[in-house]
Write a protein that holds these residues in place. Structure first.
Motif, mmCIF file in Angstrom:
data_model
loop_
_atom_site.group_PDB
_atom_site.id
_atom_site.type_symbol
_atom_site.label_atom_id
_atom_site.label_comp_id
_atom_site.label_asym_id
_atom_site.label_seq_id
_atom_site.Cartn_x
_atom_site.Cartn_y
_atom_site.Cartn_z
ATOM 1 N N GLU A 194 0.828 -1.209 0.000
ATOM 2 C CA GLU A 194 0.000 0.000 0.000
ATOM 3 C C GLU A 194 0.864 1.262 0.000
ATOM 4 O O GLU A 194 1.815 1.381 0.762
ATOM 5 C CB GLU A 194 -0.909 0.006 1.229
ATOM 6 N N GLY A 195 0.534 2.200 -0.895
ATOM 7 C CA GLY A 195 1.192 3.491 -0.938
ATOM 8 C C GLY A 195 2.491 3.550 -1.705
ATOM 9 O O GLY A 195 3.071 4.621 -1.859
ATOM 10 N N GLU A 196 2.985 2.425 -2.225
ATOM 11 C CA GLU A 196 4.265 2.457 -2.931
ATOM 12 C C GLU A 196 4.069 2.593 -4.439
ATOM 13 O O GLU A 196 2.994 2.323 -4.978
ATOM 14 C CB GLU A 196 5.080 1.200 -2.631
ATOM 15 N N SER B 252 0.960 9.648 -4.690
ATOM 16 C CA SER B 252 1.475 8.511 -3.936
ATOM 17 C C SER B 252 1.800 8.926 -2.507
ATOM 18 O O SER B 252 1.455 8.224 -1.548
ATOM 19 C CB SER B 252 2.719 7.938 -4.619
ATOM 20 N N LYS B 253 2.437 10.084 -2.369
ATOM 21 C CA LYS B 253 2.866 10.550 -1.054
ATOM 22 C C LYS B 253 1.720 11.131 -0.242
ATOM 23 O O LYS B 253 1.555 10.804 0.937
ATOM 24 C CB LYS B 253 3.967 11.599 -1.227
ATOM 25 N N GLU B 254 0.924 11.988 -0.871
ATOM 26 C CA GLU B 254 -0.095 12.726 -0.125
ATOM 27 C C GLU B 254 -1.393 11.945 0.066
ATOM 28 O O GLU B 254 -2.077 12.127 1.071
ATOM 29 C CB GLU B 254 -0.388 14.058 -0.830
ATOM 30 N N GLU B 255 -1.738 11.104 -0.901
ATOM 31 C CA GLU B 255 -3.016 10.394 -0.835
ATOM 32 C C GLU B 255 -2.848 8.905 -0.613
ATOM 33 O O GLU B 255 -3.830 8.162 -0.588
ATOM 34 C CB GLU B 255 -3.807 10.650 -2.126
ATOM 35 N N GLN B 256 -1.579 8.454 -0.459
ATOM 36 C CA GLN B 256 -1.285 7.033 -0.261
ATOM 37 C C GLN B 256 -1.844 6.160 -1.386
ATOM 38 O O GLN B 256 -2.241 5.015 -1.170
ATOM 39 C CB GLN B 256 -1.821 6.554 1.098
ATOM 40 N N THR B 257 -1.891 6.732 -2.595
ATOM 41 C CA THR B 257 -2.332 5.966 -3.754
ATOM 42 C C THR B 257 -1.217 5.001 -4.161
ATOM 43 O O THR B 257 -0.058 5.382 -4.270
ATOM 44 C CB THR B 257 -2.650 6.891 -4.936
ATOM 45 N N THR B 258 -1.589 3.758 -4.375
ATOM 46 C CA THR B 258 -0.630 2.741 -4.798
ATOM 47 C C THR B 258 -0.570 2.736 -6.318
ATOM 48 O O THR B 258 -1.603 2.759 -6.981
ATOM 49 C CB THR B 258 -1.046 1.353 -4.276
ATOM 50 N N GLU C 171 -7.827 3.632 -5.510
ATOM 51 C CA GLU C 171 -6.792 3.412 -4.500
ATOM 52 C C GLU C 171 -5.538 2.801 -5.120
ATOM 53 O O GLU C 171 -4.445 2.903 -4.551
ATOM 54 C CB GLU C 171 -7.330 2.471 -3.407
ATOM 55 N N ASP D 269 9.534 2.979 -5.694
ATOM 56 C CA ASP D 269 10.019 2.528 -4.390
ATOM 57 C C ASP D 269 10.573 1.109 -4.496
ATOM 58 O O ASP D 269 11.493 0.740 -3.777
ATOM 59 C CB ASP D 269 8.884 2.540 -3.362
#
Length: 300
Positions: free
Chosen positions: A28-30, A177-183, A150, A199
């Motif tokens: 998640e988030g990467e 990716s950083k602000e919304e944790q979108t993968t 997402e 990442d």
């Protein structure tokens, strides 16, 4: 949390095995960069993940649940592939309106907002058939993110974009990716771009995922080398081995050699090559990058 888990995935077309026992994990988030030569199986892998083609064997899970026949899961995913399914005679706005209706998007101004994000708001009423390749890519990205997914999957997303467009695109992906944790999963042949954004890296070669590592781990294993461009590679190799006793070097092409034994005296090397009639066009210290790492893996 693991957003995507691909377990022992195999895909065959007749007797031809295109994907071979692939195991992939995306957190998640990467931002996950999938790289490989043309024909390595990247697009086929993406299509199996999105349920666009049946798998022969294995399992694909999203959010730790099987993706098979699970339409609710696919509503949480956005994708941009080479084939977009847009209507040539419709405008950018009208095309996105079609997909918004299909997805049941009711948010006011959702289409204009997403066109603004990808830099197409001034072209909202222009017909799709009049778009350049780069504009088509931007509209494909707009369609992929319009429902605020997402997890976003992008296949060669920067093809056709100019350098400024690529930089803007990269900046936007890293921001969400950083602000919304979108993968985000990106399949690309532009290794320099992937190395900046990703990442983690997955390298697909002949249908086999041969590497899956954090980009930091790959960077730590990089070595420095003396890059020389010469007029005669064969003579240079002879000088390196016979006079300087160098063993740790690599011939890159008909002009370039990478020398990993950095303690060697560069001035003495220059003099010796000159004695043998070898011209030096370039000599400088560099550090291995993702392209070097990739090349060594797929060529061995």
């Amino acid at each position: 949390m693991e957003i995507l888990s691909v377990k022992n995935l195999t895909k065959k077309y007749g007797n031809i095995e295109v994907l071979k026992n692939v195991n992939m994990h995306i957190q998640e988030g990467e931002i996950y960069g999938l790289i490989g030569k043309n024909g390595a199986g990247k697009t086929t892998l993406i299509k199996t993940i999105l349920g666009l083609t049946e798998i022969t064997d294995g399992e694909i899970c999203f959010w730790e649940k099987s993706g098979k026949n699970n339409l609710r899961i696919y509503n949480r995913i956005g994708a941009s592939l080479d084939f977009q399914g847009f209507y040539p005679e419709l405008s950018a706005y009208e095309n996105l309106k079609v997909f918004a209706n299909i997805r049941g998007i009711t948010k006011k101004n959702a289409i204009d907002e997403v066109l603004e994000k990808v830099g197409l708001i001034s072209q909202r009423d222009k017909k799709y058939k009049q778009f350049s390749l780069g504009m088509k890519k931007r509209l494909g990205l707009a369609n992929a993110i319009m429902h605020e997914p997402e997890f976003i999957i992008l296949d060669e997303p920067t093809n056709g974009l100019d350098p400024i467009g690529i930089a803007d695109f990269r900046k936007y992906l890293m921001k969400i990716s950083k602000e919304e944790q979108t993968t985000i999963m990106i399949s690309s042949h532009l290794l320099s771009e992937v190395s900046i954004m990703a990442d983690r890296i997955g390298i697909l070669n002949n249908g086999v995922l041969i590497v899956e590592k954090p980009i930091e781990e790959i960077q730590k294993s990089n070595r420095k080398y003396l890059k020389i461009s010469v007029t005669n590679v064969e003579l240079t190799c002879g000088v390196l081995e016979e006079i300087f006793k160098v063993e740790d070097y690599e011939v890159i092409d008909r002009e370039q050699i990478y020398i990993y034994e950095l303690q060697m005296d560069k001035k003495e090397l220059s003099k010796e090559l000159a004695k043998h009639g070898v011209g030096i066009m370039e000599m400088k210290i560099e550090e291995e990058n993702l392209e070097d790492y990739f090349r060594k893996l797929v060529e061995n």
